[in-house]
Design a protein around this motif. Structure first.
Motif, PDB file in Angstrom:
ATOM      1  N   ARG A 168       0.843  -1.208   0.000  1.00 12.58           N
ATOM      2  CA  ARG A 168       0.000   0.000   0.000  1.00 12.58           C
ATOM      3  C   ARG A 168       0.878   1.258   0.000  1.00 12.58           C
ATOM      4  O   ARG A 168       0.587   2.229  -0.700  1.00 12.58           O
ATOM      5  N   ALA A 169       1.965   1.230   0.755  1.00 13.68           N
ATOM      6  CA  ALA A 169       2.888   2.368   0.774  1.00 13.68           C
ATOM      7  C   ALA A 169       3.545   2.542  -0.593  1.00 13.68           C
ATOM      8  O   ALA A 169       3.745   3.675  -1.063  1.00 13.68           O
ATOM      9  N   PHE A 170       3.864   1.433  -1.255  1.00 15.67           N
ATOM     10  CA  PHE A 170       4.434   1.490  -2.604  1.00 15.67           C
ATOM     11  C   PHE A 170       3.473   2.194  -3.553  1.00 15.67           C
ATOM     12  O   PHE A 170       3.883   3.059  -4.333  1.00 15.67           O
ATOM     13  N   PHE A 171       2.193   1.847  -3.484  1.00 16.63           N
ATOM     14  CA  PHE A 171       1.224   2.479  -4.379  1.00 16.63           C
ATOM     15  C   PHE A 171       1.077   3.967  -4.078  1.00 16.63           C
ATOM     16  O   PHE A 171       0.924   4.775  -4.998  1.00 16.63           O
ATOM     17  N   THR A 172       1.161   4.351  -2.827  1.00 16.82           N
ATOM     18  CA  THR A 172       1.144   5.781  -2.488  1.00 16.82           C
ATOM     19  C   THR A 172       2.346   6.475  -3.126  1.00 16.82           C
ATOM     20  O   THR A 172       2.226   7.556  -3.712  1.00 16.82           O
ATOM     21  N   LEU A 173       3.508   5.835  -3.040  1.00 17.17           N
ATOM     22  CA  LEU A 173       4.732   6.389  -3.612  1.00 17.17           C
ATOM     23  C   LEU A 173       4.654   6.525  -5.125  1.00 17.17           C
ATOM     24  O   LEU A 173       4.920   7.598  -5.679  1.00 17.17           O
ATOM     25  N   VAL A 174       4.258   5.448  -5.821  1.00 20.11           N
ATOM     26  CA  VAL A 174       4.248   5.501  -7.282  1.00 20.11           C
ATOM     27  C   VAL A 174       3.133   6.414  -7.809  1.00 20.11           C
ATOM     28  O   VAL A 174       3.268   7.002  -8.882  1.00 20.11           O
ATOM     29  N   GLN A 175       2.066   6.566  -7.056  1.00 19.14           N
ATOM     30  CA  GLN A 175       1.035   7.544  -7.443  1.00 19.14           C
ATOM     31  C   GLN A 175       1.586   8.955  -7.287  1.00 19.14           C
ATOM     32  O   GLN A 175       1.399   9.804  -8.149  1.00 19.14           O
ATOM     33  N   GLY A 176       2.272   9.211  -6.178  1.00 21.03           N
ATOM     34  CA  GLY A 176       2.856  10.524  -5.947  1.00 21.03           C
ATOM     35  C   GLY A 176       3.898  10.891  -6.979  1.00 21.03           C
ATOM     36  O   GLY A 176       4.071  12.072  -7.314  1.00 21.03           O
ATOM     37  N   LEU A 177       4.596   9.903  -7.509  1.00 28.13           N
ATOM     38  CA  LEU A 177       5.609  10.133  -8.534  1.00 28.13           C
ATOM     39  C   LEU A 177       5.016  10.200  -9.940  1.00 28.13           C
ATOM     40  O   LEU A 177       5.744  10.436 -10.897  1.00 28.13           O
ATOM     41  N   GLY A 178       3.725   9.943 -10.056  1.00 26.84           N
ATOM     42  CA  GLY A 178       3.066   9.978 -11.363  1.00 26.84           C
ATOM     43  C   GLY A 178       3.310   8.741 -12.219  1.00 26.84           C
ATOM     44  O   GLY A 178       3.044   8.743 -13.412  1.00 26.84           O
ATOM     45  N   ILE A 179       3.781   7.663 -11.595  1.00 26.76           N
ATOM     46  CA  ILE A 179       4.035   6.414 -12.339  1.00 26.76           C
ATOM     47  C   ILE A 179       2.717   5.666 -12.559  1.00 26.76           C
ATOM     48  O   ILE A 179       2.481   5.108 -13.617  1.00 26.76           O
ATOM     49  N   VAL A 180       1.857   5.693 -11.551  1.00 29.66           N
ATOM     50  CA  VAL A 180       0.565   5.013 -11.593  1.00 29.66           C
ATOM     51  C   VAL A 180      -0.514   6.055 -11.291  1.00 29.66           C
ATOM     52  O   VAL A 180      -0.348   6.880 -10.400  1.00 29.66           O
ATOM     53  N   ALA A 181      -1.604   5.990 -12.031  1.00 32.04           N
ATOM     54  CA  ALA A 181      -2.720   6.912 -11.783  1.00 32.04           C
ATOM     55  C   ALA A 181      -3.368   6.598 -10.444  1.00 32.04           C
ATOM     56  O   ALA A 181      -3.399   5.458 -10.001  1.00 32.04           O
ATOM     57  N   ALA A 182      -3.889   7.627  -9.821  1.00 34.09           N
ATOM     58  CA  ALA A 182      -4.574   7.467  -8.516  1.00 34.09           C
ATOM     59  C   ALA A 182      -5.820   6.632  -8.680  1.00 34.09           C
ATOM     60  O   ALA A 182      -6.432   6.572  -9.717  1.00 34.09           O
TER      61      ALA A 182
END
Length: 182
Positions: A168-182
């Motif tokens: 879950r923390a990984f998804f927060t990180l990659v969303q914040g970096l714009g790698i994965v859409a929210a």
């Protein structure tokens, strides 16, 4: 650490030994991600085999002169080709390797050899579920996520790893970096 060329030669040697012994397998880990287009991996060579096939896989690798070691962990066997370490993984944190996982893999041409490679989603799920409080390292998933983002079914990876606070923390990180859409 072994050079990348030595790792890929070991990868080919092990894949051929497993193929010739008729052991269903998948290339996993960092080299699987590399086979899909992620940056080179420099740690070890991972192969996934079903628990029932471990003994045959070990015999095939011993027949090729690899040194076998049974570590204290009960989910893998280690083999050594000189300084290159090979992990034969049969029960990662995500669960035992099954026919379904083997079937999800795909055959890819890698350095002029046909090798079965684990699906991107399976590799990422295994890597995310392996992150722990003792080793909270996102290095092995962050760069591949960036370089392979368009090819990954992020909904599947998120669903399969949702119970892990580290995922879950990984998804927060990659969303914040714009790698994965929210």
């Amino acid at each position: 650490m072994p050079e990348f060329g030595a790792m890929t030669e070991t990868m080919k040697r092990v894949a051929a030994a497993l193929r010739d012994a008729e052991v269903p397998y998948l290339l996993g880990g960092g080299l699987a991600l590399w086979a899909y287009g992620a940056p080179e991996s420099s740690h070890d060579v991972d192969f996934l085999v079903k628990p029932d096939d471990v003994e045959r896989a070990v015999k095939a690798l011993e027949g090729q002169g690899l040194r076998i070691e049974q570590p204290p962990e009960d989910w893998l066997v280690k083999a050594f080709d000189g300084e290159v370490m090979v992990d034969l993984i049969f029960e990662p944190t995500s669960g035992p390797i099954s026919d379904e996982i083997i079937d999800r893999g795909e055959e890819r041409e890698i350095l002029a050899m046909r090798i079965r490679v684990a699906s991107l989603e399976d590799v990422l799920v295994q890597k995310l579920l392996a992150i722990t409080e003792q080793e909270p390292d996102y290095t092995g998933v962050l760069e591949p996520a960036r370089s392979l983002r368009e090819r990954i079914d992020w909904t599947e990876v998120r669903t399969r790893t949702d119970e892990s606070p580290f995922a879950r923390a990984f998804f927060t990180l990659v969303q914040g970096l714009g790698i994965v859409a929210a």
